[in-house]
Scaffold this active site. Structure first.
Site, PDB file in Angstrom:
ATOM      1  N   GLY A   1      -3.306 -62.494  24.200  1.00  0.00           N
ATOM      2  CA  GLY A   1      -3.694 -61.088  24.081  1.00  0.00           C
ATOM      3  C   GLY A   1      -5.123 -60.949  23.569  1.00  0.00           C
ATOM      4  CG  ASP A   2      -5.982 -57.433  21.375  1.00  0.00           C
ATOM      5  OD1 ASP A   2      -4.758 -57.653  21.502  1.00  0.00           O
ATOM      6  OD2 ASP A   2      -6.463 -56.872  20.374  1.00  0.00           O
TER       7      ASP A   2
ATOM      8  N   GLY B   1      -2.418 -55.336  23.755  1.00  0.00           N
ATOM      9  CA  GLY B   1      -3.585 -56.189  23.938  1.00  0.00           C
ATOM     10  C   GLY B   1      -4.304 -56.070  25.258  1.00  0.00           C
TER      11      GLY B   1
ATOM     12  CB  THR C   1      -3.254 -54.177  15.503  1.00  0.00           C
ATOM     13  OG1 THR C   1      -1.883 -54.391  15.850  1.00  0.00           O
ATOM     14  CG2 THR C   1      -3.375 -52.831  14.815  1.00  0.00           C
ATOM     15  N   GLY C   2      -2.621 -53.594  18.526  1.00  0.00           N
ATOM     16  CA  GLY C   2      -2.128 -52.671  19.540  1.00  0.00           C
ATOM     17  C   GLY C   2      -1.817 -53.409  20.822  1.00  0.00           C
TER      18      GLY C   2
ATOM     19  CB  THR D   1      -1.539 -57.895  15.458  1.00  0.00           C
ATOM     20  OG1 THR D   1      -0.890 -58.381  16.625  1.00  0.00           O
ATOM     21  CG2 THR D   1      -2.874 -58.594  15.289  1.00  0.00           C
TER      22      THR D   1
END
Ligand code: ASP
Length: 324
Positions: A223-224, A247, A244-245, A193
């Site tokens: 996602g987030d 979510g 990022t990661g 992301t």
């Protein structure tokens, strides 16, 4: 009456995960190109939202990253994109999710921010809004790379064979029965992301995040990244943030807002960034990375993945890195 101009700052990221050495150069080049495009906007007096949009557009156009063309595929083999842009001066925001026909969702987010009384559009409604404001609708196949078809097929074959790497290692691992943890997820799977945070010469903050989401996601999953306060947030009275990661844990903790609230309460951004990533892990066993920029130009970045692609441009020049 004269207005004091301040030194602009731009911080970008291109994902946090175990970036393999053979992909390091592409990541660093992509981040550097994004910095150059966004910082040029700031040095000619452009506003923070414009700089963030310019930087994220470069990252969306670069197939290295999980944003725009080259994104991960859904379980059905399509690209579905989410993006958010937020202006910390006016608190205006624009978000789009599950768009399949836009090359640059961050530009659609900018249109929502600038030209709509609403804040968030999804799916076909988002595409129709973007088209009505001049954006070209493309065929989804233009966003799909063969590289990603192979990656999806591999992931699905591993799942079918029961070989998926389940590395859930947080404190809730033993007894967490939530549906998301029943989905095998390797925390160090690629998280590419992209995002940017900027402080312009007028003292305004902005943040933007854009993603293709997680590999093999169910169609319609958001996602987030594009959710306000989760993967992205900006407020001149606190800070600008992009994450990022994985979510789902980031969303549950509303982690972007969590971090900016700490800056507002006096925690230096460098410490707040570290604390946010520690909280992500200790509370939900999540992994990811964060960039955080305060209204005074102080910044922080942190990750608990092996690597993170990031870069900063300010008065001291342009620096990029793959790890902190
Ligand atoms: N946070 C993104 C999502 O869950 C994925 C990523 O950062 O790579 O959609």
């Amino acid at each position: 009456m004269g207005m004091t101009l301040r030194s602009p700052v731009l911080l970008v990221h291109g994902g946090a995960w175990a970036i393999p050495p053979e992909m390091a150069e592409d990541h660093q080049r992509g981040v550097a190109n994004a910095l150059a495009a966004g910082y040029a906007v700031l040095t000619r007096g452009g506003i923070a939202t414009e700089a963030v949009e310019a930087a994220v557009t470069v990252l969306e156009d670069d197939p290295t990253f999980d944003a725009g063309r080259g994104s991960f595929l859904t379980a059905e083999g399509r690209v579905q994109l989410d993006a958010l842009l937020m202006d910390g001066g006016s608190m205006r925001a624009g978000g789009v999710a599950c768009v399949e026909r836009l090359r640059n969702p961050i530009q659609a987010a900018r249109l929502v921010l600038d030209r709509s009384p609403h804040v968030y559009f999804v799916g076909q409604g988002a595409e129709a809004f973007a088209a009505a404001h001049g954006m070209t609708l493309i065929d989804n196949s233009e966003l799909v790379l063969d590289r990603e078809r192979v990656r999806l097929a591999d992931a699905q074959a591993r799942l079918a064979a029961g070989l998926a790497d389940i590395t859930f290692s947080g404190p809730l691992a033993a007894d967490d029965k939530s549906p998301e943890t029943a989905v095998p997820h390797n925390h160090f799977d690629s998280h590419d992301t992209v995002g940017a945070v900027a402080l312009d010469a007028h003292g305004n903050l902005a943040a933007g995040t854009s993603t293709g989401g997680t590999l093999n996601k169910a169609p319609g999953r958001v996602g987030d990244s594009s959710l306000i306060g989760c993967g992205c947030y900006a407020d001149n009275l606190s800070a600008a943030v992009s994450l990022t990661g994985w979510g789902e844990p980031i969303m549950k903790l509303v982690l972007g807002k969590w971090a900016t609230d700490r800056v507002a309460a006096g925690t230096p951004p460098a410490d707040a960034a570290r604390q946010a990533i520690d909280y992500l892990f200790t509370r939900l066993g999540g992994h990811g990375g964060i960039i955080l920029l305060g209204p005074d130009g102080r910044f922080g970045l942190a990750h608990n993945t092996p690597g993170m692609a990031w870069g900063i441009a300010d008065d001291y020049g342009q620096r990029t890195g793959l790890v902190v």
